[in-house]
Structures are given as structure tokens and as C-alpha cells.
Design a protein around this motif. Structure first.
Motif, mmCIF file in Angstrom:
data_model
loop_
_atom_site.group_PDB
_atom_site.id
_atom_site.type_symbol
_atom_site.label_atom_id
_atom_site.label_comp_id
_atom_site.label_asym_id
_atom_site.label_seq_id
_atom_site.Cartn_x
_atom_site.Cartn_y
_atom_site.Cartn_z
ATOM 1 N N SER A 180 14.395 49.016 22.939
ATOM 2 C CA SER A 180 14.323 50.271 22.188
ATOM 3 C C SER A 180 14.964 50.189 20.805
ATOM 4 N N LYS A 181 15.525 49.040 20.464
ATOM 5 C CA LYS A 181 16.207 48.915 19.177
ATOM 6 C C LYS A 181 15.783 47.652 18.454
ATOM 7 N N GLU A 182 15.938 47.686 17.138
ATOM 8 C CA GLU A 182 15.691 46.484 16.364
ATOM 9 C C GLU A 182 16.828 45.484 16.601
ATOM 10 N N ARG A 183 16.538 44.232 16.326
ATOM 11 C CA ARG A 183 17.560 43.206 16.482
ATOM 12 C C ARG A 183 18.732 43.508 15.551
ATOM 13 N N GLU A 184 19.945 43.381 16.071
ATOM 14 C CA GLU A 184 21.120 43.741 15.289
ATOM 15 C C GLU A 184 22.136 42.609 15.264
ATOM 16 N N PHE A 185 22.924 42.613 14.221
ATOM 17 C CA PHE A 185 23.973 41.621 14.033
ATOM 18 C C PHE A 185 25.095 41.833 15.030
ATOM 19 N N VAL A 186 25.649 40.728 15.527
ATOM 20 C CA VAL A 186 26.795 40.792 16.429
ATOM 21 C C VAL A 186 28.003 40.089 15.809
ATOM 22 N N ALA A 187 27.836 38.835 15.430
ATOM 23 C CA ALA A 187 28.966 38.072 14.888
ATOM 24 C C ALA A 187 28.459 36.848 14.147
ATOM 25 N N SER A 188 29.288 36.356 13.225
ATOM 26 C CA SER A 188 28.930 35.169 12.461
ATOM 27 C C SER A 188 30.189 34.432 12.033
ATOM 28 N N THR A 189 30.087 33.121 11.942
ATOM 29 C CA THR A 189 31.190 32.319 11.435
ATOM 30 C C THR A 189 30.655 30.967 10.988
ATOM 31 N N ARG A 190 31.495 30.189 10.350
ATOM 32 C CA ARG A 190 31.192 28.795 10.076
ATOM 33 C C ARG A 190 32.510 28.034 10.133
ATOM 34 N N ALA B 136 21.207 30.198 12.943
ATOM 35 C CA ALA B 136 21.975 29.331 12.053
ATOM 36 C C ALA B 136 21.344 29.303 10.677
ATOM 37 N N THR B 137 22.198 29.174 9.692
ATOM 38 C CA THR B 137 21.706 29.040 8.317
ATOM 39 C C THR B 137 21.626 27.562 7.946
ATOM 40 N N THR C 190 34.523 37.291 20.518
ATOM 41 C CA THR C 190 35.051 36.257 19.634
ATOM 42 C C THR C 190 34.013 35.157 19.465
ATOM 43 N N ILE C 191 33.699 34.846 18.209
ATOM 44 C CA ILE C 191 32.765 33.761 17.917
ATOM 45 C C ILE C 191 33.561 32.539 17.478
ATOM 46 N N SER C 192 33.102 31.377 17.895
ATOM 47 C CA SER C 192 33.780 30.141 17.510
ATOM 48 C C SER C 192 32.760 29.005 17.446
ATOM 49 N N ILE C 193 33.176 27.925 16.782
ATOM 50 C CA ILE C 193 32.324 26.733 16.681
ATOM 51 C C ILE C 193 33.146 25.510 17.066
ATOM 52 N N ASP C 194 32.585 24.686 17.938
ATOM 53 C CA ASP C 194 33.153 23.379 18.242
ATOM 54 C C ASP C 194 32.338 22.354 17.470
ATOM 55 N N SER C 195 32.877 21.879 16.363
ATOM 56 C CA SER C 195 32.103 21.003 15.495
ATOM 57 C C SER C 195 31.784 19.668 16.167
ATOM 58 N N ALA C 196 32.668 19.211 17.031
ATOM 59 C CA ALA C 196 32.434 17.935 17.712
ATOM 60 C C ALA C 196 31.225 18.013 18.631
ATOM 61 N N LYS C 197 30.967 19.194 19.173
ATOM 62 C CA LYS C 197 29.831 19.384 20.077
ATOM 63 C C LYS C 197 28.657 20.066 19.395
ATOM 64 N N ASN C 198 28.814 20.405 18.120
ATOM 65 C CA ASN C 198 27.766 21.129 17.397
ATOM 66 C C ASN C 198 27.329 22.381 18.163
ATOM 67 N N THR C 199 28.303 23.074 18.680
ATOM 68 C CA THR C 199 28.047 24.212 19.567
ATOM 69 C C THR C 199 28.814 25.439 19.095
ATOM 70 N N ALA C 200 28.122 26.563 19.094
ATOM 71 C CA ALA C 200 28.748 27.854 18.821
ATOM 72 C C ALA C 200 28.896 28.612 20.131
ATOM 73 N N ALA D 67 26.387 28.546 8.435
ATOM 74 C CA ALA D 67 26.925 29.586 9.305
ATOM 75 C C ALA D 67 26.125 29.643 10.596
ATOM 76 N N MET D 68 26.805 30.026 11.651
ATOM 77 C CA MET D 68 26.121 30.298 12.923
ATOM 78 C C MET D 68 26.451 31.725 13.324
ATOM 79 N N GLY D 69 25.452 32.388 13.842
ATOM 80 C CA GLY D 69 25.645 33.785 14.188
ATOM 81 C C GLY D 69 24.992 34.146 15.503
ATOM 82 N N TRP D 70 25.359 35.308 15.975
ATOM 83 C CA TRP D 70 24.754 35.879 17.176
ATOM 84 C C TRP D 70 24.191 37.254 16.821
#
Length: 121
Positions: free
Chosen positions: A39-49, A94-95, A65-75, A30-33
Motif C-alpha cells: 500500500s506504500k511506495e518504497r521508502e528509505f530506511v538507513a544508509s551508510t558507507r 548500493a551506490t 542500526t546499519i553497519s558494513i563489514d568491509s572484509a566480508k563486503n556485507t551490509a 554507500a549501502m542502504g536499506w
């Protein structure tokens, strides 16, 4: 060891759109943002695989919107209708390959250096 390199952060006006990119140097699960302000702790925004559903924080649902381009190995994180409260340092994460989509930071082994997004009203 997988390295993640983010880009795309900059200063914008409220209502603008921005797209963040994260290039991974190796195979991931999975890849996430996540985001953090001083003033705040780090927080979850989005995740996908690849070939999987995405998960979003309530605060960004319908705008980001989160997305992954597998050909470019880019989220990507496409951010629309930006608000001043979206101002933060955004981190790509990334996990390992067998781990699925999750909002829990502890499951992400690899982290980028962060990219600043500033939204002015």
C-alpha cells in the motif's frame, strides 16, 4: 555489474529483534536499506558507507542500526524493538564507489531482490 543478495527476513513477534544481511559481489560506495509494502511506495530506511556516519529514517531511528563489514563486503541491518508497522519487503541497495550516504533512491545503482519481514502483534 554488482549483485546484491539479501537474507535474514522472516516472521517475528512485536518487540523481537532481527538482523538482515546483504552481500555485495563487488566494490560499492554507500549501502542502504529501503522497504516497501503493497500500500506504500518504497521508502528509505538507513544508509551508510565505510568510515562514514549513518543516516536513518525517523521511524527507525534508535531502533535500527546499519553497519558494513568491509572484509566480508556485507551490509547489515540490525532491527530491534520491531513493530507491526515495520512489516515490509526490505531491499538492499548500493551506490557506485564515489557516491556518499543518501536517502534518495535514484542515487542507488544496484538493488537486491528483497527479503520479507513480517512482524505480528
Amino acid at each position: 555489474q554488482v549483485q546484491l543478495v539479501e537474507s535474514g527476513g522472516r516472521s517475528v513477534q512485536a518487540g523481537d529483534s532481527l538482523r538482515l544481511s546483504c552481500v555485495a559481489s563487488g566494490r560499492t560506495g554507500a549501502m542502504g536499506w529501503f522497504r516497501q509494502t503493497p500500500s506504500k511506495e518504497r521508502e528509505f530506511v538507513a544508509s551508510t558507507r565505510i568510515n562514514n556516519d549513518a543516516m536513518y529514517a525517523d521511524s527507525v531511528e534508535g531502533r535500527f542500526t546499519i553497519s558494513i563489514d568491509s572484509a566480508k563486503n556485507t551490509a547489515y541491518l540490525q532491527m530491534n524493538s520491531l513493530k507491526p508497522e515495520d512489516t515490509a519487503v526490505y531491499y538492499c541497495a548500493a551506490t557506485t564507489p564515489l557516491v556518499g550516504v543518501s536517502p534518495f533512491q535514484g542515487l542507488y545503482k544496484y538493488w537486491g531482490q528483497g527479503t520479507q519481514v513480517t512482524v505480528s502483534s
